[in-house]
Design a protein around this motif. Structure first.
Motif, mmCIF file in Angstrom:
data_model
loop_
_atom_site.group_PDB
_atom_site.id
_atom_site.type_symbol
_atom_site.label_atom_id
_atom_site.label_comp_id
_atom_site.label_asym_id
_atom_site.label_seq_id
_atom_site.Cartn_x
_atom_site.Cartn_y
_atom_site.Cartn_z
ATOM 1 N N GLY A 154 0.591 -1.415 0.044
ATOM 2 C CA GLY A 154 0.089 0.067 0.134
ATOM 3 C C GLY A 154 0.695 1.355 -0.134
ATOM 4 O O GLY A 154 0.344 2.328 0.662
ATOM 5 N N LEU A 155 1.899 1.206 -0.506
ATOM 6 C CA LEU A 155 2.929 2.421 -0.641
ATOM 7 C C LEU A 155 2.578 3.290 -1.894
ATOM 8 O O LEU A 155 2.822 3.051 -2.957
ATOM 9 N N ALA A 156 1.550 4.289 -1.699
ATOM 10 C CA ALA A 156 0.895 4.987 -2.767
ATOM 11 C C ALA A 156 1.738 6.069 -2.930
ATOM 12 O O ALA A 156 2.241 6.841 -2.164
ATOM 13 N N VAL A 157 2.287 6.378 -4.180
ATOM 14 C CA VAL A 157 3.169 7.438 -4.796
ATOM 15 C C VAL A 157 2.556 7.970 -6.129
ATOM 16 O O VAL A 157 2.095 7.201 -6.950
ATOM 17 N N VAL A 216 14.698 0.690 3.125
ATOM 18 C CA VAL A 216 14.434 0.092 1.848
ATOM 19 C C VAL A 216 13.204 1.113 1.310
ATOM 20 O O VAL A 216 13.148 1.306 0.116
ATOM 21 N N LYS A 217 12.295 1.250 2.290
ATOM 22 C CA LYS A 217 11.428 2.223 1.752
ATOM 23 C C LYS A 217 11.597 3.671 1.282
ATOM 24 O O LYS A 217 10.946 3.938 0.261
ATOM 25 N N LYS A 218 12.463 4.022 1.896
ATOM 26 C CA LYS A 218 13.392 5.527 1.388
ATOM 27 C C LYS A 218 13.646 5.484 0.239
ATOM 28 O O LYS A 218 13.442 6.304 -0.830
ATOM 29 N N LEU A 220 13.083 3.235 -2.303
ATOM 30 C CA LEU A 220 12.163 3.154 -3.150
ATOM 31 C C LEU A 220 11.330 4.258 -3.539
ATOM 32 O O LEU A 220 11.296 4.679 -4.745
ATOM 33 N N VAL A 221 11.166 5.181 -2.641
ATOM 34 C CA VAL A 221 10.425 6.315 -2.649
ATOM 35 C C VAL A 221 11.336 7.410 -3.500
ATOM 36 O O VAL A 221 11.091 8.048 -4.571
ATOM 37 N N ASP A 222 12.636 7.484 -2.916
ATOM 38 C CA ASP A 222 13.652 8.474 -3.548
ATOM 39 C C ASP A 222 14.067 7.943 -5.080
ATOM 40 O O ASP A 222 13.920 9.116 -5.716
ATOM 41 N N THR A 223 13.826 6.793 -5.272
ATOM 42 C CA THR A 223 14.145 6.420 -6.791
ATOM 43 C C THR A 223 12.919 6.863 -7.601
ATOM 44 O O THR A 223 13.210 7.222 -8.874
ATOM 45 N N PHE A 224 11.782 6.618 -7.095
ATOM 46 C CA PHE A 224 10.596 6.910 -7.805
ATOM 47 C C PHE A 224 10.568 8.302 -8.242
ATOM 48 O O PHE A 224 10.388 8.447 -9.481
ATOM 49 N N PHE A 225 10.795 9.150 -7.236
ATOM 50 C CA PHE A 225 10.612 10.647 -7.473
ATOM 51 C C PHE A 225 11.840 11.148 -8.146
ATOM 52 O O PHE A 225 11.626 12.336 -8.881
ATOM 53 N N GLY A 226 12.863 10.803 -7.733
ATOM 54 C CA GLY A 226 14.239 11.601 -8.049
ATOM 55 C C GLY A 226 14.433 12.801 -7.147
ATOM 56 O O GLY A 226 13.821 13.022 -6.297
ATOM 57 N N PRO A 227 15.247 13.634 -7.812
ATOM 58 C CA PRO A 227 15.871 15.133 -6.701
ATOM 59 C C PRO A 227 14.547 15.803 -6.628
ATOM 60 O O PRO A 227 13.590 15.955 -7.679
#
Length: 317
Positions: A154-157, A216-218, A220-227
């Motif tokens: 349920g990690l919604a991005v 790990v969660k961080k 995943l999120v950082d890679t999805f969004f980028g800088p």
């Protein structure tokens, strides 16, 4: 499952208890409280064929006993513990206490209670319910062979730009246009396996698994969004999924493999028109119709080839 030959037929069986809900509160001496809420699933592979074939329950571990064991083991956790370590402890109990049990499979979902902040200060005993859930599956055999998997559900991005999809197969049924400008939204389900193969190889560090879950969660999120300013362009959900998985393996040598499932939750451009008015509302990257039915389904896994190399790297790290 436990596999037997009975009357010339193949017979498989297991039994357990599902959705055992338990909450544990720890009260520190400084007045701060911590709470976890777990939904525990227990599945035992055991030598209890007689219960099925001969009406003999003498080898059965009652599922009510399993439920009670969850509460007792939670009580015994005098210090805060990760959901993975709790699952390992349960599995160890069932495989060591009961001679009949050959394998214990423990699955737990942790509800995301998060500490609230009032006027910028963390509340000592106040919590709010978050969104994504921490999951784990532990498989322990009586021989001591261990498998530990953790995950997030349920990690919604969502990002409102820096996403496109073009150059795909086109045929007479294709209506989707190429685009380099769209909303990308998904609800990530991820699971990753650790290389630990025995109880003795599990790191003794308190809350090791909890910290790794947050790490790990961080990633995943950082890679999805980028800088934060420029972001990162996504040419497809597939590409973004791969880079997220690769980033996790590149960052954490103590993770053997990771599987990601990322449905493409669509935000459809709104263009309203009629026979008399061909442009009631013309889309200009601003008005969308959100929909998750139907949605694209993208899933893949990425893993290392040699477990021993990963274990060696984890020990060095």
């Amino acid at each position: 499952m436990a596999d037997e030959m009975i009357d010339g037929l193949r017979f498989e069986q297991r039994h357990g208890k599902e959705r055992v809900r338990v909450a544990r509160v720890w009260r520190n001496e400084d007045g701060r409280h911590t709470i976890v809420e777990w939904s525990v699933g227990i599945s035992l592979l055991s030598d209890c064929v007689a219960a099925y074939v001969f009406d003999d329950n003498s080898d059965i571990v009652a599922t009510d006993t399993m439920k009670n064991t969850v509460f007792v083991k939670a009580k015994e956790c005098s210090e805060q513990i990760s959901v993975e370590d709790f699952a390992i402890g349960l599995a160890k109990h069932f495989t060591s206490v009961y001679q009949q049990v050959t394998t214990a499979i423990i699955k737990i979902v942790e509800k995301p209670w998060e500490r609230v902040y009032i006027d910028g200060q963390p509340h000592e005993h106040g919590f709010k319910l978050g969104s994504e859930k921490h999951t784990t599956e532990v498989i322990l055999k009586k021989s001591g062979a261990l498998q530990v998997t953790s995950g997030v559900e349920g990690l919604a991005v969502l990002k409102t730009t820096k996403s496109g999809f073009e150059g795909f197969i086109r045929d007479k049924y294709t209506a989707l246009p190429d685009t380099r400008e769209r909303i990308l939204a998904t609800e990530v389900t991820a699971s990753w396996r650790y290389p630990f193969e025995s109880l003795s190889s599990v790191p003794p560090k308190p809350l090791y698994f909890t910290e790794r879950y947050l790490d790990v969660k961080k990633v995943l999120v950082d890679t999805f969004f980028g800088p934060p300013k420029e972001g990162v362009y996504s040419p497809s959900v597939q590409s973004t999924l791969y880079h997220m998985a690769k980033a996790v393996l590149g960052r954490f040598p103590d993770i053997l493999s990771i599987r990601l499932k990322m449905p493409n939750l669509h935000f459809l451009p709104v263009n309203l028109s009629s026979k008399d008015n061909p442009a009631i509302v013309k889309f200009n990257d601003d008005v969308y119709l959100p929909t998750d039915e139907p949605h694209g389904s993208i899933e893949a896994s990425l893993g290392r080839f040699r477990i021993k190399d990963v274990e060696a790297a984890a020990q060095v790290g």
